[in-house]
Design a protein around this motif. Sequence first.
Motif, PDB file in Angstrom:
ATOM      1  N   MET A  58      45.644  34.762  28.058  1.00 34.40           N
ATOM      2  CA  MET A  58      44.302  35.298  27.801  1.00 34.40           C
ATOM      3  C   MET A  58      43.508  35.497  29.103  1.00 34.40           C
ATOM      4  N   ILE A  59      44.140  36.086  30.084  1.00 29.78           N
ATOM      5  CA  ILE A  59      43.445  36.338  31.339  1.00 29.78           C
ATOM      6  C   ILE A  59      42.460  37.492  31.139  1.00 29.78           C
ATOM      7  N   ALA A  60      41.210  37.222  31.443  1.00 30.83           N
ATOM      8  CA  ALA A  60      40.171  38.248  31.360  1.00 30.83           C
ATOM      9  C   ALA A  60      39.319  38.181  32.612  1.00 30.83           C
ATOM     10  N   ALA A  61      38.501  39.195  32.825  1.00 36.72           N
ATOM     11  CA  ALA A  61      37.682  39.235  34.041  1.00 36.72           C
ATOM     12  C   ALA A  61      36.413  40.003  33.772  1.00 36.72           C
ATOM     13  N   THR A  62      35.382  39.657  34.539  1.00 39.30           N
ATOM     14  CA  THR A  62      34.180  40.491  34.548  1.00 39.30           C
ATOM     15  C   THR A  62      34.529  41.825  35.199  1.00 39.30           C
ATOM     16  N   ARG A  63      33.665  42.803  35.063  1.00 44.62           N
ATOM     17  CA  ARG A  63      33.997  44.160  35.519  1.00 44.62           C
ATOM     18  C   ARG A  63      32.945  44.709  36.470  1.00 44.62           C
ATOM     19  N   MET A  64      32.685  43.998  37.543  1.00 43.12           N
ATOM     20  CA  MET A  64      31.787  44.515  38.564  1.00 43.12           C
ATOM     21  C   MET A  64      32.551  45.480  39.463  1.00 43.12           C
ATOM     22  N   ALA A  65      31.824  46.452  40.007  1.00 39.09           N
ATOM     23  CA  ALA A  65      32.414  47.371  40.980  1.00 39.09           C
ATOM     24  C   ALA A  65      32.503  46.663  42.323  1.00 39.09           C
ATOM     25  N   CYS A  66      33.691  46.633  42.918  1.00 34.54           N
ATOM     26  CA  CYS A  66      33.917  45.875  44.147  1.00 34.54           C
ATOM     27  C   CYS A  66      34.567  46.769  45.199  1.00 34.54           C
ATOM     28  N   LEU A  67      34.014  46.728  46.401  1.00 35.83           N
ATOM     29  CA  LEU A  67      34.529  47.557  47.481  1.00 35.83           C
ATOM     30  C   LEU A  67      34.944  46.738  48.701  1.00 35.83           C
ATOM     31  N   GLN A  68      34.625  45.436  48.711  1.00 41.48           N
ATOM     32  CA  GLN A  68      34.888  44.668  49.919  1.00 41.48           C
ATOM     33  C   GLN A  68      36.379  44.398  50.087  1.00 41.48           C
ATOM     34  N   PRO A  69      36.836  44.201  51.369  1.00 40.96           N
ATOM     35  CA  PRO A  69      38.244  43.858  51.618  1.00 40.96           C
ATOM     36  C   PRO A  69      38.599  42.540  50.943  1.00 40.96           C
ATOM     37  N   GLY A  70      39.838  42.423  50.516  1.00 42.14           N
ATOM     38  CA  GLY A  70      40.284  41.185  49.892  1.00 42.14           C
ATOM     39  C   GLY A  70      40.150  41.174  48.382  1.00 42.14           C
ATOM     40  N   ASP A  71      39.649  42.272  47.784  1.00 44.38           N
ATOM     41  CA  ASP A  71      39.540  42.347  46.333  1.00 44.38           C
ATOM     42  C   ASP A  71      40.924  42.636  45.754  1.00 44.38           C
ATOM     43  N   VAL A  72      41.499  41.641  45.062  1.00 41.52           N
ATOM     44  CA  VAL A  72      42.831  41.803  44.482  1.00 41.52           C
ATOM     45  C   VAL A  72      42.805  41.453  42.998  1.00 41.52           C
ATOM     46  N   ASP A  73      41.664  41.683  42.346  1.00 40.25           N
ATOM     47  CA  ASP A  73      41.496  41.301  40.944  1.00 40.25           C
ATOM     48  C   ASP A  73      42.626  41.787  40.053  1.00 40.25           C
ATOM     49  N   ASP A  74      42.839  43.084  40.022  1.00 44.70           N
ATOM     50  CA  ASP A  74      43.810  43.663  39.087  1.00 44.70           C
ATOM     51  C   ASP A  74      45.226  43.193  39.380  1.00 44.70           C
ATOM     52  N   GLU A  75      45.591  43.188  40.660  1.00 40.04           N
ATOM     53  CA  GLU A  75      46.959  42.789  41.012  1.00 40.04           C
ATOM     54  C   GLU A  75      47.186  41.307  40.723  1.00 40.04           C
ATOM     55  N   LEU A  76      46.170  40.479  40.934  1.00 38.14           N
ATOM     56  CA  LEU A  76      46.304  39.054  40.647  1.00 38.14           C
ATOM     57  C   LEU A  76      46.491  38.826  39.153  1.00 38.14           C
ATOM     58  N   ILE A  77      45.697  39.489  38.323  1.00 32.84           N
ATOM     59  CA  ILE A  77      45.818  39.324  36.873  1.00 32.84           C
ATOM     60  C   ILE A  77      47.193  39.772  36.394  1.00 32.84           C
ATOM     61  N   ALA A  78      47.649  40.912  36.893  1.00 36.53           N
ATOM     62  CA  ALA A  78      48.958  41.417  36.485  1.00 36.53           C
ATOM     63  C   ALA A  78      50.079  40.471  36.914  1.00 36.53           C
ATOM     64  N   THR A  79      49.957  39.911  38.096  1.00 36.53           N
ATOM     65  CA  THR A  79      50.999  39.015  38.610  1.00 36.53           C
ATOM     66  C   THR A  79      51.021  37.698  37.855  1.00 36.53           C
ATOM     67  N   LEU A  80      49.854  37.196  37.454  1.00 36.71           N
ATOM     68  CA  LEU A  80      49.798  35.933  36.732  1.00 36.71           C
ATOM     69  C   LEU A  80      50.563  35.995  35.407  1.00 36.71           C
ATOM     70  N   THR A  81      50.641  37.167  34.796  1.00 35.26           N
ATOM     71  CA  THR A  81      51.374  37.296  33.537  1.00 35.26           C
ATOM     72  C   THR A  81      52.877  37.108  33.728  1.00 35.26           C
ATOM     73  N   GLN A  82      53.352  37.208  34.967  1.00 35.59           N
ATOM     74  CA  GLN A  82      54.787  37.080  35.251  1.00 35.59           C
ATOM     75  C   GLN A  82      55.176  35.684  35.743  1.00 35.59           C
ATOM     76  N   VAL A  83      54.185  34.821  35.918  1.00 31.20           N
ATOM     77  CA  VAL A  83      54.447  33.481  36.458  1.00 31.20           C
ATOM     78  C   VAL A  83      55.141  32.608  35.421  1.00 31.20           C
TER      79      VAL A  83
END
Length: 349
Positions: free
Chosen positions: A298-323
Amino acid sequence: MFKKFRAALLLAFAFFSSSAVKATEAVPVPLPQLPATFAAILPCANCEGIETRITLRADGTFFSQQIYLGEPKPNQASDLGRWVMSHYGNVLIIQGQQSEPRYFRVKQPDTLEMLDLEARTIFSDLNYKLTRSAEVDPLDLKLFPLKGLYRYYADAGRFTECASGLEFPVLTMGDNAKLEQAYLKLRDEPGQALLATLYAQLKPAPAMEGNQMVPSVTPLRFEDIAQANCSPALFSAKLTDQFWTLVQLRGKPVVLPESGRAPGLMFHSENERLSGSGGCNQLVGTYSVDKNLIQTRMIAATRMACLQPGDVDDELIATLTQVKSWNILGQRMELYDQLGRLLLRFEAR
């Protein structure tokens, strides 16, 4: 000298108890009869070999000595620090005066196998195995730098070494007078601990009282003293209730922001709740653990617009499903897929 030791790793990469002990409360240690010295001549990138001796003590400290064979003097290096075991996989982690940890697998109670800088097996025809010696080496080292907290009180100096946490009496010889004078000039109050840097020798000497020989510091050369503290020493972190900073994602280093929210996770022990961030949005979910197996849900996230370096929200969520599994090596946590391939690496900071 340690650069040469590191080079050897990179080349490969192409006082005491007599019973079983625990270096941490949580992790069993497959090393009976400590203290013990493990020795071998290890490969060297640009010398004939590194004669290496590592002594593990039951209190979770170690000391080591290396001689770089075929090199002109000075061709020796020593180290002192702490050791812990990985939560799974029988990996021994040692970290001393040098900043980077070194990894060994406990193959048998009498054998350590050196691993590479990523704590992975070195596939080579060269020898990377250290075997238990018949005798335990005495603590007799020359160390530079030797950093620790120095205090002077009751007409005696005491030195607590930073990487190991061991405390030693300071002998009144060598550069002791300079160390004592610098301390008395800088301290704010009697007994205050100040961070001292020395070139020093650690070896047994007669105790101030009684007939015992105790490990002691001889200040061969005084370098510096400051109103500062030691950096944190190596410890075995817990999976839960610890913020884990994401440092590697699918083999790529993660850019950490200078300010703001750092990407990372926390596994809460209460209700098996998972929280964290990919560097911008907040992540929430749950997890379950069965020994070294782990699953996130049940990984979910807020949906703010992010432009700063180091933003890996989507890739982190997708990767966690494979752990599928996890391990902790000192202050480093790794999450793996079902084939044991590394997906995510975190550090406890």
